[in-house]
Design a protein around this motif. Structure first.
Motif, PDB file in Angstrom:
ATOM      1  N   PRO A  63       9.343   1.617   2.393  1.00 48.63           N
ATOM      2  CA  PRO A  63       9.664   0.397   1.654  1.00 48.63           C
ATOM      3  C   PRO A  63       9.177   0.487   0.215  1.00 48.63           C
ATOM      4  CG  PRO A  63       7.771   0.035   3.055  1.00 48.63           C
ATOM      5  CD  PRO A  63       8.262   1.417   3.365  1.00 48.63           C
ATOM      6  N   GLY A  64      10.087   0.255  -0.721  1.00 47.54           N
ATOM      7  CA  GLY A  64       9.709   0.357  -2.122  1.00 47.54           C
ATOM      8  C   GLY A  64      10.434  -0.653  -2.987  1.00 47.54           C
ATOM      9  N   TYR A  82       5.178   0.720  -0.382  1.00 52.37           N
ATOM     10  CA  TYR A  82       4.372   0.110   0.679  1.00 52.37           C
ATOM     11  C   TYR A  82       3.673  -1.164   0.228  1.00 52.37           C
ATOM     12  CZ  TYR A  82       5.195   4.299   3.476  1.00 52.37           C
ATOM     13  OH  TYR A  82       5.784   5.305   4.198  1.00 52.37           O
ATOM     14  N   THR A  83       4.354  -1.957  -0.599  1.00 51.06           N
ATOM     15  CA  THR A  83       3.841  -3.306  -0.871  1.00 51.06           C
ATOM     16  C   THR A  83       4.073  -4.149   0.380  1.00 51.06           C
ATOM     17  OG1 THR A  83       5.973  -4.071  -1.727  1.00 51.06           O
ATOM     18  CG2 THR A  83       4.400  -3.132  -3.326  1.00 51.06           C
ATOM     19  N   ASP A  84       3.464  -5.316   0.407  1.00 49.36           N
ATOM     20  CA  ASP A  84       3.672  -6.236   1.525  1.00 49.36           C
ATOM     21  C   ASP A  84       5.017  -6.918   1.326  1.00 49.36           C
ATOM     22  OD1 ASP A  84       3.520  -7.987   3.629  1.00 49.36           O
ATOM     23  OD2 ASP A  84       1.838  -9.150   2.826  1.00 49.36           O
ATOM     24  N   TRP A  85       6.096  -6.210   1.662  1.00 46.24           N
ATOM     25  CA  TRP A  85       7.437  -6.649   1.309  1.00 46.24           C
ATOM     26  C   TRP A  85       7.911  -7.879   2.076  1.00 46.24           C
ATOM     27  CZ3 TRP A  85      11.125  -6.293   5.200  1.00 46.24           C
ATOM     28  CH2 TRP A  85      10.813  -5.455   6.278  1.00 46.24           C
ATOM     29  N   LEU A 183       1.792  -2.455 -12.858  1.00 44.13           N
ATOM     30  CA  LEU A 183       0.759  -1.768 -12.079  1.00 44.13           C
ATOM     31  C   LEU A 183      -0.120  -2.769 -11.342  1.00 44.13           C
ATOM     32  CD1 LEU A 183      -0.528   0.972 -14.576  1.00 44.13           C
ATOM     33  CD2 LEU A 183       1.264   1.196 -12.846  1.00 44.13           C
ATOM     34  N   GLU A 184      -0.495  -3.832 -12.055  1.00 46.37           N
ATOM     35  CA  GLU A 184      -1.360  -4.849 -11.465  1.00 46.37           C
ATOM     36  C   GLU A 184      -0.628  -5.614 -10.371  1.00 46.37           C
ATOM     37  OE1 GLU A 184      -4.823  -7.049 -10.801  1.00 46.37           O
ATOM     38  OE2 GLU A 184      -4.427  -5.135 -11.780  1.00 46.37           O
ATOM     39  N   TRP A 185       0.632  -5.925 -10.595  1.00 50.93           N
ATOM     40  CA  TRP A 185       1.428  -6.616  -9.583  1.00 50.93           C
ATOM     41  C   TRP A 185       1.485  -5.801  -8.294  1.00 50.93           C
ATOM     42  CZ3 TRP A 185       6.445  -9.679 -10.941  1.00 50.93           C
ATOM     43  CH2 TRP A 185       6.152 -10.679 -11.880  1.00 50.93           C
ATOM     44  N   ILE A 186       1.759  -4.527  -8.436  1.00 48.12           N
ATOM     45  CA  ILE A 186       1.882  -3.654  -7.258  1.00 48.12           C
ATOM     46  C   ILE A 186       0.543  -3.551  -6.532  1.00 48.12           C
ATOM     47  CG2 ILE A 186       2.300  -1.269  -6.524  1.00 48.12           C
ATOM     48  CD1 ILE A 186       4.371  -1.168  -8.903  1.00 48.12           C
ATOM     49  N   ARG A 187      -0.536  -3.429  -7.298  1.00 51.33           N
ATOM     50  CA  ARG A 187      -1.866  -3.363  -6.687  1.00 51.33           C
ATOM     51  C   ARG A 187      -2.158  -4.628  -5.895  1.00 51.33           C
ATOM     52  NH1 ARG A 187      -6.607  -5.254  -6.988  1.00 51.33           N
ATOM     53  NH2 ARG A 187      -6.098  -6.611  -8.745  1.00 51.33           N
ATOM     54  N   GLU A 188      -1.846  -5.788  -6.490  1.00 52.20           N
ATOM     55  CA  GLU A 188      -2.094  -7.061  -5.819  1.00 52.20           C
ATOM     56  C   GLU A 188      -1.260  -7.210  -4.555  1.00 52.20           C
ATOM     57  OE1 GLU A 188      -1.346 -10.041  -8.725  1.00 52.20           O
ATOM     58  OE2 GLU A 188      -3.281  -9.774  -9.747  1.00 52.20           O
ATOM     59  N   ALA A 189      -0.090  -6.572  -4.530  1.00 51.37           N
ATOM     60  CA  ALA A 189       0.791  -6.642  -3.361  1.00 51.37           C
ATOM     61  C   ALA A 189       0.451  -5.569  -2.324  1.00 51.37           C
ATOM     62  CB  ALA A 189       2.250  -6.496  -3.796  1.00 51.37           C
ATOM     63  N   GLY A 190      -0.653  -4.843  -2.546  1.00 52.95           N
ATOM     64  CA  GLY A 190      -1.112  -3.869  -1.577  1.00 52.95           C
ATOM     65  C   GLY A 190      -0.392  -2.542  -1.616  1.00 52.95           C
ATOM     66  N   GLY A 191       0.346  -2.275  -2.713  1.00 53.07           N
ATOM     67  CA  GLY A 191       1.160  -1.078  -2.781  1.00 53.07           C
ATOM     68  C   GLY A 191       0.583   0.027  -3.631  1.00 53.07           C
ATOM     69  N   GLN A 276      -0.031   9.852   1.521  1.00 51.33           N
ATOM     70  CA  GLN A 276      -0.707   9.514   0.271  1.00 51.33           C
ATOM     71  C   GLN A 276      -0.253   8.157  -0.263  1.00 51.33           C
ATOM     72  OE1 GLN A 276       0.545  13.552  -1.403  1.00 51.33           O
ATOM     73  NE2 GLN A 276      -1.396  13.235  -2.445  1.00 51.33           N
ATOM     74  N   LEU A 277       1.010   7.836  -0.035  1.00 53.03           N
ATOM     75  CA  LEU A 277       1.567   6.594  -0.567  1.00 53.03           C
ATOM     76  C   LEU A 277       1.200   5.368   0.263  1.00 53.03           C
ATOM     77  CD1 LEU A 277       5.183   7.805  -1.428  1.00 53.03           C
ATOM     78  CD2 LEU A 277       3.372   7.241  -3.064  1.00 53.03           C
ATOM     79  N   ASN A 278       1.017   5.555   1.554  1.00 56.99           N
ATOM     80  CA  ASN A 278       0.786   4.427   2.442  1.00 56.99           C
ATOM     81  C   ASN A 278      -0.704   4.096   2.472  1.00 56.99           C
ATOM     82  OD1 ASN A 278       0.585   2.578   4.510  1.00 56.99           O
ATOM     83  ND2 ASN A 278       1.942   3.658   5.888  1.00 56.99           N
ATOM     84  N   PRO A 279      -1.105   2.929   1.979  1.00 56.67           N
ATOM     85  CA  PRO A 279      -2.521   2.566   1.934  1.00 56.67           C
ATOM     86  C   PRO A 279      -3.186   2.638   3.290  1.00 56.67           C
ATOM     87  CG  PRO A 279      -1.221   1.045   0.612  1.00 56.67           C
ATOM     88  CD  PRO A 279      -0.232   1.894   1.376  1.00 56.67           C
TER      89      PRO A 279
END
Length: 283
Positions: A63-64, A82-85, A183-191, A276-279
Motif C-alpha cells: 500500500p502506497g 505502508y501508511t495507515d491507509w 515527509l512529516e505527513w507520512i511519518r505521522e501516518a506511520g509510513g 525495510q519499508l514495512n514498519p
C-alpha cells in the motif's frame, strides 16, 4: 519469470492510471512478480481493491501513495509506503491536497483557452469516465487525453511536451505541500517516505536536502532513469543509508500509444525490500 521481484510504483484509475487496481495486480502476477506497489497520486482509494485481488492471487500488494509537492520551482513527488491507509484522518489529510490539484487543473485549462483550445473541466471528467475512471483524482494525463481525442496532439507524450510539462505552453502550478511537509505527513501516518524518480528533477542539491530532512528511501530504479542515474542515486543511497526502491511508474496503455513511463515489471527491486519499508518489521 521475475521471481521474488517487486514493482513498487504503479498508478490506477484511482488517480491518473488507465487500469483498475485489480488489473494492475493481475498484470503483476502475469509478469511473474512477487509484489506490486499501488502508489496513486494523493489518494489511497485504490488500495483495498488491489489488496483483495492480491490475496486472491497470492501476490503481495504494497500500500502506497505518491504525494505531489512543490519546491524551488519544481514538482517533487514523495512516495509513502505502508501508511495507515484505512485511517479516516489520513484520508482526510490527503483529501485536502485535491484543492491544490483542482486549482492547477483550472489554471491549465485557462492557459489552453488563451491558446485557442477551449476545454472545460466537464470535458476532462467525461473523457476520464469514458476511459473507465469512476472515482479519485483528476490530473494532467486526463487533460492530455482530451487533447489527443480532439486531435490537438497525436499522443499523450506530445500533449505533455507541447502543453503540460514544466516549461510547456499551458503548464501551471498552484500552492502545494512542500516535500519537507510530506515527509512529516507520512511519518505521522506511520509510513516510510521515499523520494520518487530523483533523476527527473535536475536538482540534486534539493534531493539531498530532502534526504537530510528525513527521507528514508530513494527510488533508484525508475523507467525514466538512465544507467548513469541508477549509479548516481545508488551511491547516494549508500552514502546516506537509504532504502533503495524501484518501479515502472506504470500508468496504463492507451490505444495506439506506447506505455506511459513503462509496463509493469519494467523496473523492479528484490521483494526483500518490503521488510525495510514495512514498519512492522522494525519491531
Amino acid at each position: 519469470m521475475a521471481v521474488n521481484l517487486a514493482d513498487l510504483h504503479t498508478h490506477t484509475t484511482a488517480s491518473d492510471g488507465l487500469q483498475r487496481p485489480a488489473d494492475n495486480v493481475r498484470m503483476a502476477k502475469a509478469a511473474g512478480l512477487a509484489a506490486i506497489g499501488i502508489t496513486d497520486h494523493d489518494t489511497v482509494d485504490g488500495i483495498e481493491e488491489a489488496v483483495n485481488e492480491g490475496e486472491r492471487l497470492g501476490i503481495a500488494v504494497v500500500p502506497g501513495v505518491e504525494i505531489s509537492t512543490f519546491a524551488e520551482g519544481c514538482d517533487i513527488h514523495i512516495l509513502g509506503y505502508y501508511t495507515d491507509w484505512r485511517s479516516d484522518r489520513w484520508r482526510e489529510k490527503l483529501g485536502t491536497l485535491l484543492n491544490g490539484r483542482n486549482r492547477r487543473n483550472e489554471l491549465i485549462l485557462e492557459k489552453l483557452g488563451k491558446l485557442g483550445i477551449a476545454i472545460t473541466m466537464a470535458d476532462v471528467i467525461a473523457e476520464a469516465r469514458r476511459a473507465g475512471k469512476d472515482s479519485g483524482t483528476i490530473g494532467r494525463p486526463h487533460i492530455a487525453a482530451v487533447l489527443v481525442a480532439r486531435g490537438e496532439v497525436g499522443s499523450t507524450q506530445e500533449a505533455f511536451e507541447k502543453y503540460l510539462a514544466a516549461g510547456a505552453q499551458a503548464y501551471a502550478s498552484a500552492p502545494r505541500l512542500s516535500p519537507f511537509e510530506a515527509l512529516e505527513w507520512i511519518r505521522e501516518a506511520g509510513g516510510t517516505s521515499v523520494i520518487a524518480h530523483p533523476g527527473i528533477y535536475g536538482n540534486d542539491a534539493l534531493v539531498e536536502a530532502i534526504i537530510r530532512a528525513g527521507a528514508e528511501g530513494i527510488e533508484v530504479y525508475h523507467s525514466d532513469h538512465t544507467s548513469e542515474d541508477e549509479a548516481k542515486y545508488g551511491k547516494l543511497a549508500s552514502q546516506y543509508g537509504l532504502i533503495v526502491t524501484g518501479g515502472s511508474d506504470f500508468h496504463g496503455v492507451r490505444a495506439g500509444e506506447d506505455v506511459f513511463h513503462g509496463p509493469i515489471g519494467h523496473r523492479t527491486v528484490e521483494a526483500a525490500v518490503l521488510r525495510q519499508l514495512n514498519p512492522a518489521w522494525r519491531i
